[in-house]
Design an enzyme around this catalytic site. Structure first.
Site, PDB file in Angstrom:
ATOM      1  N   TYR A 185       3.956   1.548 -10.775  1.00 11.12           N
ATOM      2  CA  TYR A 185       3.206   0.269 -10.266  1.00 11.12           C
ATOM      3  C   TYR A 185       2.368   0.915  -9.291  1.00 11.12           C
ATOM      4  CZ  TYR A 185       1.437  -4.170  -8.954  1.00 11.12           C
ATOM      5  OH  TYR A 185       0.453  -5.140  -8.801  1.00 11.12           O
ATOM      6  N   ASP A 204       3.351   6.611  -2.874  1.00 11.56           N
ATOM      7  CA  ASP A 204       3.255   5.365  -2.847  1.00 11.56           C
ATOM      8  C   ASP A 204       4.256   4.592  -2.194  1.00 11.56           C
ATOM      9  OD1 ASP A 204       2.934   2.571  -3.016  1.00 11.56           O
ATOM     10  OD2 ASP A 204       1.879   2.437  -4.914  1.00 11.56           O
ATOM     11  N   TYR A 211       0.001 -13.311 -11.547  1.00 12.79           N
ATOM     12  CA  TYR A 211       0.455 -13.362 -12.977  1.00 12.79           C
ATOM     13  C   TYR A 211       0.675 -14.602 -13.524  1.00 12.79           C
ATOM     14  CZ  TYR A 211       0.003  -8.110 -12.394  1.00 12.79           C
ATOM     15  OH  TYR A 211      -0.664  -7.010 -12.191  1.00 12.79           O
ATOM     16  N   LYS A 249       3.251  -3.842   2.344  1.00  5.51           N
ATOM     17  CA  LYS A 249       4.298  -5.009   2.349  1.00  5.51           C
ATOM     18  C   LYS A 249       5.046  -5.150   3.483  1.00  5.51           C
ATOM     19  CE  LYS A 249       4.811  -5.293  -2.992  1.00  5.51           C
ATOM     20  NZ  LYS A 249       4.501  -4.286  -3.830  1.00  5.51           N
TER      21      LYS A 249
HETATM   22  C1  LIG Z   1       3.174  -4.091  -4.403  1.00  4.97           C
HETATM   23  C2  LIG Z   1       2.716  -2.933  -4.747  1.00  4.97           C
HETATM   24  C3  LIG Z   1       1.424  -2.174  -4.609  1.00  4.97           C
HETATM   25  C4  LIG Z   1       0.110  -3.376  -4.263  1.00  4.97           C
HETATM   26  O1  LIG Z   1       0.375  -3.863  -3.122  1.00  4.97           O
HETATM   27  P1  LIG Z   1      -0.539  -5.353  -3.029  1.00  4.97           P
HETATM   28  O2  LIG Z   1      -0.451  -5.644  -1.526  1.00  4.97           O
HETATM   29  O3  LIG Z   1       0.191  -6.260  -3.798  1.00  4.97           O
HETATM   30  O4  LIG Z   1      -1.870  -4.748  -3.374  1.00  4.97           O
HETATM   31  C5  LIG Z   1       1.259  -1.039  -4.787  1.00  4.97           C
HETATM   32  N1  LIG Z   1       2.156  -0.234  -4.851  1.00  4.97           N
HETATM   33  C6  LIG Z   1       3.598  -0.556  -4.867  1.00  4.97           C
HETATM   34  C7  LIG Z   1       4.603   0.597  -5.063  1.00  4.97           C
HETATM   35  C8  LIG Z   1       3.823  -1.835  -4.822  1.00  4.97           C
HETATM   36  O5  LIG Z   1       5.038  -2.185  -4.872  1.00  4.97           O
END
Ligand SMILES: *Cc1c(COP(=O)(O)O)cnc(C)c1O
Length: 428
Positions: free
Chosen positions: A147, A248, A19, A277
């Protein structure tokens, strides 16, 4: 910040950051090495890391067990294609993941990043319904303030405003959205909270493949913590209306919230879950989309009888061995007790911020501490101040937040929270 650093000059002119804008002259620091919870900068200074490199470096940097796992793997092979071939690092990691995720989650699709894991989860949901003869179910319902990543499919289920959907309106699929729950983590959930979700599902369930949400903690879309009851209700509504539930857990997974996975607070299971992550302890990029036998088999018996995705670097052996080492390390510690320790330290340290005029809310869950301000910060102005204090904190918008590596000592945690208080108390 070093003034005369030709490397920084090159970077500013040629390299995009997350960003970012080219040529905007935003503050930028060059890291030479990192160890434990400390980042060592090119100018010789060191910073206590409050971000775990965006939720990922849970064991800190340069960890001897992760280093040696990778060194061992690199001597065997760094990569080999996953089409028609397999290897122990992938098998070991899949086993570990299946062990620690909810009971019905039994199959693993490895991919390169969180965003891709989300894309894969959406494709799984669509292919599942296709296999069930319900090919109209191709759309998704998600929460505002959510997100899920930056690729197009993932973007389409991110908050439409903060995700700037207007910019991409002709390309982006339009999905269904409901207001994020307002019921707090420790509170119960009212009828009004759940009604929007119920109404949308009632109206559109024939075209909705899945509801997708971040369980308990909405991360990059606002660092909001919500009631487990909402998640329980969402689970029942998905069942009632014949819609899958994708959770997610990319940010929340692997202990960060105080549970191994945040959905455990609600005692519910998703149909599909995404992790990423912290999966490799912040060493390499790797993510996974996991699902049930029912869904995997329906996809595999449907038409075309294959799941239509296959990244070049799928299940990269180096990344998988980092994942194995990171999970084994986490499981070998009393991580729950440790997260409680961090939580109480963050509560204690950040509570001083409640008295600040510019603070709207202070909240802590597990190893996540958030100070929400009344006004957005000026990042270019505030970030150098944190660096001067010797801490790495990267706020966004109105949110100044901490998610330290799990190995951070009480003293470093206190230093970090005091630095946050100190800087915020000098802000307008
Ligand atoms: C960071 C994140 C993503 C995306 O992951 P990237 O490895 O940056 O593509 C998707 N969902 C959540 C909840 C996240 O925190």
């Amino acid at each position: 910040m070093s003034i005369n650093d030709p490397l920084l000059d090159f970077d500013r002119q040629h390299i995009w950051h997350p960003y970012s804008a080219i040529g905007a002259n935003q503050p930028l620091w060059r890291v030479k090495s990192a160890e434990g919870v400390r980042l060592h900068l090119a100018d010789g200074s060191e910073l206590i890391d409050g971000m775990s490199s965006w939720w990922s470096a849970i064991h800190g940097y340069n960890h001897p067990s992760l280093n040696s796992a990778l060194q061992e793997q690199i001597g065997k092979m760094s990569h080999v294609m996953f089409g028609g071939l397999t290897h122990e690092p992938a098998i070991k990691l899949a086993k570990l993941l299946i062990d620690i995720t909810p009971l019905d989650i039994q199959t693993v699709f490895f991919s390169d990043s969180g965003s891709v894991a989300v894309e894969v989860s959406m494709k799984m949901a669509i292919q599942y319904w296709h296999g069930k003869g319900k090919s109209r179910k191709q759309r998704f319902l998600s929460l505002k303030n959510g997100y899920h990543g930056d690729t197009f499919g993932a973007m389409s289920v991110c908050d439409p405003v903060t995700g700037m959907h207007s910019l991409f309106s002709d390309t982006l699929t339009e999905q269904f959205f409901v207001d994020a729950p307002t019921c707090k983590f420790n509170a119960s959930c009212n009828e009004e909270d759940i009604t929007p979700l119920k109404d949308q599902l009632k109206k559109h369930h024939e075209t909705i493949a899945a509801v997708i949400m971040e369980p308990i903690v909405q991360g990059a879309g606002g660092m909001r913590f919500y009631s487990p009851e909402y998640l329980q209700q969402a689970r029942s509504l998905c069942d009632e209306y014949g819609v899958l539930l994708i959770l997610d857990e990319i940010a929340t997974g692997f202990g960060r919230t105080g549970k191994m996975f945040a959905c455990e607070y609600a005692n519910i299971e998703p149909d599909i879950m995404c992790v990423g992550k912290a999966l490799t302890g912040g060493y390499l990029t790797l993510a996974a989309t996991m699902t049930t036998k029912e869904i995997s088999e329906t996809i595999s018996h449907g038409n075309p009888g294959l799941f239509m995705h296959g990244p070049t670097f799928m299940a990269n052996p180096l990344a998988c061995s980092a994942g194995v080492a990171s999970l084994e390390l986490l499981l070998s510690t009393d991580w729950k007790h440790n997260i409680k320790r961090i939580e109480s330290r963050l509560v204690k340290g950040l509570s001083a911020c409640e008295a600040l005029d510019n603070a709207a809310d202070v909240r802590v869950l597990g190893a996540i501490g958030v100070v929400e301000l009344k006004e957005p910060v000026n990042l270019a102005d505030i970030q150098p101040k944190f660096v001067e204090q010797g801490v790495w904190v990267r706020p966004f918008g109105k949110l100044v937040y901490l998610m330290p590596p799990f190995i951070m000592s009480d003293d470093d945690l206190d230093y970090l929270t005091q630095a946050v208080y100190k800087i915020l108390s000098t802000q307008p």
